[in-house]
Design a protein around this motif. Sequence first.
Motif, PDB file in Angstrom:
ATOM      1  N   LEU A   1      -8.711 -40.151   4.515  1.00  0.00           N
ATOM      2  CA  LEU A   1      -7.689 -40.768   5.354  1.00  0.00           C
ATOM      3  C   LEU A   1      -6.421 -39.918   5.301  1.00  0.00           C
ATOM      4  O   LEU A   1      -5.739 -39.880   4.274  1.00  0.00           O
ATOM      5  CB  LEU A   1      -7.388 -42.190   4.861  1.00  0.00           C
ATOM      6  N   PRO A   2      -6.072 -39.208   6.374  1.00  0.00           N
ATOM      7  CA  PRO A   2      -4.859 -38.386   6.368  1.00  0.00           C
ATOM      8  C   PRO A   2      -3.639 -39.211   5.994  1.00  0.00           C
ATOM      9  O   PRO A   2      -3.441 -40.311   6.521  1.00  0.00           O
ATOM     10  CB  PRO A   2      -4.770 -37.860   7.809  1.00  0.00           C
ATOM     11  N   GLU A   3      -2.826 -38.665   5.085  1.00  0.00           N
ATOM     12  CA  GLU A   3      -1.721 -39.479   4.571  1.00  0.00           C
ATOM     13  C   GLU A   3      -0.780 -39.923   5.691  1.00  0.00           C
ATOM     14  O   GLU A   3      -0.238 -41.020   5.653  1.00  0.00           O
ATOM     15  CB  GLU A   3      -0.960 -38.728   3.470  1.00  0.00           C
ATOM     16  N   GLY A   4      -0.601 -39.092   6.715  1.00  0.00           N
ATOM     17  CA  GLY A   4       0.298 -39.458   7.793  1.00  0.00           C
ATOM     18  C   GLY A   4      -0.249 -40.523   8.720  1.00  0.00           C
ATOM     19  O   GLY A   4       0.492 -41.089   9.519  1.00  0.00           O
ATOM     20  N   ALA A   5      -1.555 -40.798   8.615  1.00  0.00           N
ATOM     21  CA  ALA A   5      -2.183 -41.796   9.482  1.00  0.00           C
ATOM     22  C   ALA A   5      -2.405 -43.122   8.778  1.00  0.00           C
ATOM     23  O   ALA A   5      -2.862 -44.088   9.408  1.00  0.00           O
ATOM     24  CB  ALA A   5      -3.526 -41.272   9.989  1.00  0.00           C
ATOM     25  N   LYS A   6      -2.082 -43.192   7.498  1.00  0.00           N
ATOM     26  CA  LYS A   6      -2.493 -44.366   6.719  1.00  0.00           C
ATOM     27  C   LYS A   6      -1.874 -45.667   7.227  1.00  0.00           C
ATOM     28  O   LYS A   6      -2.568 -46.679   7.399  1.00  0.00           O
ATOM     29  CB  LYS A   6      -2.146 -44.172   5.243  1.00  0.00           C
ATOM     30  N   GLU A   7      -0.568 -45.678   7.477  1.00  0.00           N
ATOM     31  CA  GLU A   7       0.068 -46.945   7.824  1.00  0.00           C
ATOM     32  C   GLU A   7      -0.335 -47.433   9.216  1.00  0.00           C
ATOM     33  O   GLU A   7      -0.489 -48.641   9.430  1.00  0.00           O
ATOM     34  CB  GLU A   7       1.588 -46.815   7.701  1.00  0.00           C
ATOM     35  N   ALA A   8      -0.533 -46.507  10.168  1.00  0.00           N
ATOM     36  CA  ALA A   8      -1.012 -46.940  11.478  1.00  0.00           C
ATOM     37  C   ALA A   8      -2.455 -47.421  11.381  1.00  0.00           C
ATOM     38  O   ALA A   8      -2.844 -48.380  12.066  1.00  0.00           O
ATOM     39  CB  ALA A   8      -0.885 -45.786  12.480  1.00  0.00           C
ATOM     40  N   THR A   9      -3.255 -46.783  10.520  1.00  0.00           N
ATOM     41  CA  THR A   9      -4.623 -47.254  10.288  1.00  0.00           C
ATOM     42  C   THR A   9      -4.603 -48.630   9.633  1.00  0.00           C
ATOM     43  O   THR A   9      -5.447 -49.491   9.936  1.00  0.00           O
ATOM     44  CB  THR A   9      -5.387 -46.256   9.405  1.00  0.00           C
ATOM     45  N   LEU A  10      -3.652 -48.858   8.744  1.00  0.00           N
ATOM     46  CA  LEU A  10      -3.482 -50.182   8.149  1.00  0.00           C
ATOM     47  C   LEU A  10      -3.278 -51.236   9.230  1.00  0.00           C
ATOM     48  O   LEU A  10      -3.864 -52.331   9.171  1.00  0.00           O
ATOM     49  CB  LEU A  10      -2.291 -50.171   7.186  1.00  0.00           C
ATOM     50  N   MET A  11      -2.448 -50.933  10.223  1.00  0.00           N
ATOM     51  CA  MET A  11      -2.223 -51.895  11.298  1.00  0.00           C
ATOM     52  C   MET A  11      -3.526 -52.190  12.050  1.00  0.00           C
ATOM     53  O   MET A  11      -3.805 -53.338  12.414  1.00  0.00           O
ATOM     54  CB  MET A  11      -1.162 -51.373  12.261  1.00  0.00           C
ATOM     55  N   ALA A  12      -4.333 -51.156  12.268  1.00  0.00           N
ATOM     56  CA  ALA A  12      -5.621 -51.372  12.935  1.00  0.00           C
ATOM     57  C   ALA A  12      -6.509 -52.279  12.092  1.00  0.00           C
ATOM     58  O   ALA A  12      -7.198 -53.170  12.621  1.00  0.00           O
ATOM     59  CB  ALA A  12      -6.305 -50.032  13.188  1.00  0.00           C
ATOM     60  N   LEU A  13      -6.496 -52.074  10.775  1.00  0.00           N
ATOM     61  CA  LEU A  13      -7.283 -52.935   9.882  1.00  0.00           C
ATOM     62  C   LEU A  13      -6.796 -54.380   9.949  1.00  0.00           C
ATOM     63  O   LEU A  13      -7.607 -55.316  10.022  1.00  0.00           O
ATOM     64  CB  LEU A  13      -7.187 -52.417   8.448  1.00  0.00           C
ATOM     65  N   VAL A  14      -5.492 -54.585   9.920  1.00  0.00           N
ATOM     66  CA  VAL A  14      -4.940 -55.938  10.034  1.00  0.00           C
ATOM     67  C   VAL A  14      -5.425 -56.593  11.329  1.00  0.00           C
ATOM     68  O   VAL A  14      -5.798 -57.778  11.352  1.00  0.00           O
ATOM     69  CB  VAL A  14      -3.399 -55.902   9.966  1.00  0.00           C
ATOM     70  N   GLY A  15      -5.453 -55.828  12.409  1.00  0.00           N
ATOM     71  CA  GLY A  15      -5.931 -56.364  13.677  1.00  0.00           C
ATOM     72  C   GLY A  15      -7.391 -56.768  13.619  1.00  0.00           C
ATOM     73  O   GLY A  15      -7.776 -57.838  14.121  1.00  0.00           O
ATOM     74  N   TRP A  16      -8.225 -55.935  13.008  1.00  0.00           N
ATOM     75  CA  TRP A  16      -9.651 -56.259  12.885  1.00  0.00           C
ATOM     76  C   TRP A  16      -9.833 -57.538  12.072  1.00  0.00           C
ATOM     77  O   TRP A  16     -10.639 -58.400  12.429  1.00  0.00           O
ATOM     78  CB  TRP A  16     -10.383 -55.100  12.226  1.00  0.00           C
ATOM     79  N   LEU A  17      -9.075 -57.671  11.001  1.00  0.00           N
ATOM     80  CA  LEU A  17      -9.184 -58.861  10.164  1.00  0.00           C
ATOM     81  C   LEU A  17      -8.780 -60.116  10.930  1.00  0.00           C
ATOM     82  O   LEU A  17      -9.477 -61.142  10.893  1.00  0.00           O
ATOM     83  CB  LEU A  17      -8.328 -58.691   8.909  1.00  0.00           C
ATOM     84  N   THR A  18      -7.658 -60.062  11.622  1.00  0.00           N
ATOM     85  CA  THR A  18      -7.221 -61.219  12.413  1.00  0.00           C
ATOM     86  C   THR A  18      -8.238 -61.555  13.491  1.00  0.00           C
ATOM     87  O   THR A  18      -8.559 -62.732  13.719  1.00  0.00           O
ATOM     88  CB  THR A  18      -5.843 -60.945  13.040  1.00  0.00           C
ATOM     89  N   TRP A  19      -8.762 -60.558  14.174  1.00  0.00           N
ATOM     90  CA  TRP A  19      -9.736 -60.766  15.252  1.00  0.00           C
ATOM     91  C   TRP A  19     -10.983 -61.492  14.743  1.00  0.00           C
ATOM     92  O   TRP A  19     -11.628 -62.225  15.487  1.00  0.00           O
ATOM     93  CB  TRP A  19     -10.121 -59.414  15.841  1.00  0.00           C
TER      94      TRP A  19
END
Length: 402
Positions: A338-356
């Motif tokens: 996981l590229p360090e610069g992409a981690k927090e935006a990827t976190l947001m995608a994960l939060v979305g998957w969990l909520t969905w």
Amino acid sequence: MIVVGLMTGTSADALDVAVVDLTLDGAPQGAAAQDVAGELVVRLLDHREVAFADELAGDLLRLLEPRDVPLALVSGVDARLGRFCADAVERVLADTGVAADLVVSHGQTVRHDVADGRVTGTLQIGQPAWIAERTGVPVLSDVRSRDVAAGGQGAPLAGILDHLLLAGADAPTAALNLGGIANITVVAPGRDTVAFDTGPANALVDLMARRITGDGRGYDRDGALAARGHVLPALLDDLLAEPYYALPAPKSTGKELFHAAYLDRHLARYTDQHGAPDDLDVIATLTALTARTVADQCRAHGVGAVVASGGGTRNPTLMRALEAELGHPVDTTDRLGLPEGAKEATLMALVGWLTWHGLPAALPSVTGAARGTVAGRLTPGAGPLRLAAPLDTLPARLRVVG
């Protein structure tokens, strides 16, 4: 499921964007899948950093200072940031040629109010309706407030990603984020995962860099300014006396505490006793403060390995100081795919998957909430919302591929 994650942090310098394909693997299909954990496979299709225009960045930084501001400024930035996010999503979807199922927009945190260790409110702006209207894709936003309402800190949200990414660690391991504020997640066998803000990462360093350079959006590029200075022990000791550092987890903080007036109070005390310090020595001391406070908390939790992410990892002076304090090298999340610069935006995608899928996006052991809660509020896209069948169990782990 393809999710676009958007994140802007306390440095307020750019929007991080990630297009992520998330697939639950290893769980049977159909009704039986509801109570089987499985492995969440994450494929990063695109990630980029979209710099803010100077005017928007300047206004965001004004909102982050703990002073009264016109309501018109809050309203205006809310709309402008929403349109900026809509532009970014429209562009990344056109570039990649994928059709997103969901956009998750964190927005800019402009208030995170803490009283006696309890978060009383948190506010993120960046109107999601602009994204939904422009792209036709539903948008999840306001992802912290429900955890706060359940008695949690609403932070750090990274705890859920770190918990899944480091699942199976055979020794206490910390995932460290070095943004404006530093936070760690400690994953250890046989123990509940914990995560909390350790204190400032770049927040105070950036303030001093802007004073030295005269650039309102400046920062200590490559740690060059701190490398030219010397740590002032008396100033460092005074900064380390901040009561926040001694508070037990769960805890969170932000620029409501670590701001310009806060730094100036410490500098005034130092000047009264020792004379005016050299600016380069001040920024060197602030860099040492970040390294020391992170290392102190890692030691307190028995951490033997650290994987880091965030803008601070691109500051070699800070990273050398941190490794010296810890006594061992620090990896980045790139080692985990996981590229360090992409981690927090990827976190947001994960939060979305969990909520969905009807799953909580925060662990009570991390935020201190009475229970795990489904995060955020949904703004419909061009059509009606059709959520996935809810799952009963979090994935057992997360694996990044590609």
